[in-house]
Motif scaffolding. Structure first.
Motif, PDB file in Angstrom:
ATOM      1  N   PRO A 110      40.999   2.739  33.189  1.00 47.70           N
ATOM      2  CA  PRO A 110      40.087   3.763  32.666  1.00 47.70           C
ATOM      3  C   PRO A 110      40.842   4.876  31.944  1.00 47.70           C
ATOM      4  CG  PRO A 110      39.638   3.282  34.979  1.00 47.70           C
ATOM      5  CD  PRO A 110      40.939   2.630  34.644  1.00 47.70           C
ATOM      6  N   PHE A 111      40.155   5.540  31.031  1.00 43.86           N
ATOM      7  CA  PHE A 111      40.622   6.753  30.374  1.00 43.86           C
ATOM      8  C   PHE A 111      41.831   6.547  29.453  1.00 43.86           C
ATOM      9  CE2 PHE A 111      38.911   8.062  34.600  1.00 43.86           C
ATOM     10  CZ  PHE A 111      37.717   8.627  34.146  1.00 43.86           C
ATOM     11  N   THR A 116      35.055   8.800  26.653  1.00 44.20           N
ATOM     12  CA  THR A 116      34.807   8.602  28.081  1.00 44.20           C
ATOM     13  C   THR A 116      33.436   7.954  28.249  1.00 44.20           C
ATOM     14  OG1 THR A 116      36.137  10.531  28.712  1.00 44.20           O
ATOM     15  CG2 THR A 116      34.562   9.705  30.342  1.00 44.20           C
ATOM     16  N   ASP A 186      34.667   3.685  31.759  1.00 44.94           N
ATOM     17  CA  ASP A 186      35.638   4.518  32.466  1.00 44.94           C
ATOM     18  C   ASP A 186      35.098   4.975  33.820  1.00 44.94           C
ATOM     19  OD1 ASP A 186      37.692   4.829  30.290  1.00 44.94           O
ATOM     20  OD2 ASP A 186      35.929   5.624  29.258  1.00 44.94           O
ATOM     21  N   ALA A 214      36.765   0.780  37.722  1.00 41.98           N
ATOM     22  CA  ALA A 214      36.407   2.020  37.038  1.00 41.98           C
ATOM     23  C   ALA A 214      36.504   3.193  38.022  1.00 41.98           C
ATOM     24  CB  ALA A 214      34.987   1.915  36.483  1.00 41.98           C
ATOM     25  N   ARG A 251      38.486  12.592  34.470  1.00 45.71           N
ATOM     26  CA  ARG A 251      39.619  12.120  33.662  1.00 45.71           C
ATOM     27  C   ARG A 251      40.948  12.637  34.208  1.00 45.71           C
ATOM     28  NH1 ARG A 251      40.928  10.126  28.430  1.00 45.71           N
ATOM     29  NH2 ARG A 251      38.724   9.712  28.017  1.00 45.71           N
TER      30      ARG A 251
END
Length: 288
Positions: A110-111, A116, A186, A214, A251
């Motif tokens: 993710p990220f 996003t 994400d 995620a 994040r």
């Protein structure tokens, strides 16, 4: 010829009862096995006359059952007390299909991108918390944030998101497409709200969310009877204000909890695979 087989019914409701009754009338010899994910009277929609009928049906079927599988230990204990149930039973948690695992095993971290992507999948009933999620997403004002909502579209949800280009209604998609969405986003959210009896339900989608890889975000009400001590506290919220904060900080928090999430993912993908859960089912019904 009449064949003696195992008749498995998912959740003991009125339709299940009619199916069971028709099988008995037709002379079909079978062992009734129930797989219970929700107990009666869990939600407002199950209260009143409808709730009374569902409760009665549940009582009849659970007494007739050869074996009962419950999605959680909590539901099993409640059933034993509330329905004087002492027959054979066991925990039979939800499983992850081979296809789901194949897709999620190929996912990227993710990220990694500037965008996003946040995903919610389910119905748009108010109990599901999707409207609070939309509100929190709007308040969070995530830079390059995108909220994809999967589920049967209704007029209310259409009107709410019509002027927001950062929220997309994806509608009902194939299971393949949904798996791909889980594997490419994400953040995955289960915003389930408090209902009449949260301990009467088990949010099976949590297994898929946590195994996806995620960043998982879950309301505390979605985690009733779930081993949430394994989930980072920064992923759990109890109010819309807290959800706004969790969305805003996801994040930057990812790099703090990545190792813990990866360990949880590996455990779930191993122990909740269809193969492992299938072995459990076979052992409980047929023995070693």
């Amino acid at each position: 010829d009449k064949v003696n087989l195992n008749l498995i019914i998912y959740n003991a409701d009125f339709k299940s009862f009619l199916f069971y009754l028709s099988s008995r009338i037709s002379g079909l010899k079978s062992n009734l096995i129930l797989q219970i994910e929700d107990l009666p009277n869990a939600r407002k929609s199950n209260i009143g006359f409808k709730g009374f009928i569902n409760k009665l049906i549940f009582l009849i079927l659970i007494k007739k059952a050869f074996f009962v599988f419950f999605a959680s230990k909590g539901m099993q204990e409640i059933a034993k007390i509330k329905y004087k149930f002492g027959e054979k039973s066991s925990i039979y948690p939800p499983s992850l299909t081979k296809k789901y695992l194949e897709i999620c095993n190929k996912r990227k971290k993710p990220f990694l991108d500037k965008l996003t992507t946040i995903v919610y999948a389910g119905s748009f009933h108010k109990d599901k918390g999707v409207y609070e999620l939309i509100d929190a997403f709007n308040q969070a004002e995530i830079k390059n944030g995108l909220l994809n909502l999967y589920g049967p579209i209704n007029k209310k949800i259409k009107n709410i998101v019509s002027k927001n280009n950062s929220i997309r209604l994806m509608g009902v998609v194939t299971i393949q497409e949904l798996f791909e969405a889980y594997a490419n986003c994400d953040i995955l959210v289960n915003p389930h709200k408090k209902v009449v009896n949260n301990s009467y339900i088990f949010p099976c989608k949590n297994i898929e969310i946590l195994a996806s890889g995620a960043y998982p975000i879950m309301s505390k009400y979605s985690l009733t009877d779930f081993n949430n001590h394994l989930i980072p506290k920064s992923c759990i919220y109890s109010s819309t204000d807290e959800l706004v904060k969790v969305l805003k900080t996801a994040r930057e928090n990812w790099f703090l909890i990545e190792a813990q999430i990866n360990e949880l993912v590996e455990d779930l993908r191993t122990n909740y695979s269809l193969e492992e859960i299938g072995k459990l089912f076979y052992k409980k019904i047929y023995g070693d």
